[in-house]
Design a protein around this motif. Structure first.
Motif: not given
Length: 112
Positions: A29-33, A52-56, A102-109
Motif C-alpha cells: 500500500e505504501a508503494v501504491l500511494i 488510506a495510510g492511517f487505515s492501513v 483493510n488493504i482492499i479498503v485502502a486500495l479503494i480509497l
C-alpha cells in the motif's frame, strides 16, 4: 534432555511468518500511494491517501498485536498439547484476514 518434539521449532515460526505477511501488505500500500503522488495533486486526493495510510497502519497495528498474542500463547499451548496446532492456525488466519480486508479498503480509497 533430548528434544521430545522435533517439529515444534518449525511450528513456532508460523506466527513470525504471518506477521511478516502483514508487513508486506503495508509495504504494498505504501508503494501504491507513493507512486500515485504528483506535483499537482488535489487536496481531496491527498486526504484520501492520508486516510488510506492511517487505515492501513492502524489495522496492521491491531493485527500485529493479535498475531503476537495468539502466536505466543499458541506456541506455549502446542508445546504442551500438539492438538492445539490447528486451532492456533485458524485463529492466526482470522487475524491475518483483518489486514487483507483493510488493504482492499485502502486500495479503494487510494485509487479514487
Amino acid at each position: 534432555v533430548p528434544n521430545m518434539r522435533p517439529s515444534l521449532p518449525s511450528w513456532s515460526i508460523i506466527p513470525v511468518v504471518m506477521a511478516g505477511i502483514i508487513a508486506i501488505y503495508g509495504l504494498v500500500e505504501a508503494v501504491l500511494i507513493g507512486n500515485s503522488l504528483t506535483p499537482r495533486i488535489t487536496l481531496f486526493k491527498s486526504f484520501l491517501q492520508l486516510e488510506a495510510g492511517f487505515s492501513v497502519g492502524l489495522s496492521r497495528l491491531v493485527a500485529g498485536f493479535a498475531i503476537g498474542i495468539v502466536g505466543d500463547t499458541g506456541v506455549w499451548g502446542i508445546a504442551q498439547q500438539p492438538r492445539l496446532f490447528m486451532r492456533m492456525i485458524l485463529i492466526l488466519i482470522f487475524t491475518e484476514v483483518l489486514g487483507l480486508y483493510n488493504i482492499i479498503v485502502a486500495l479503494i480509497l487510494s485509487t479514487k
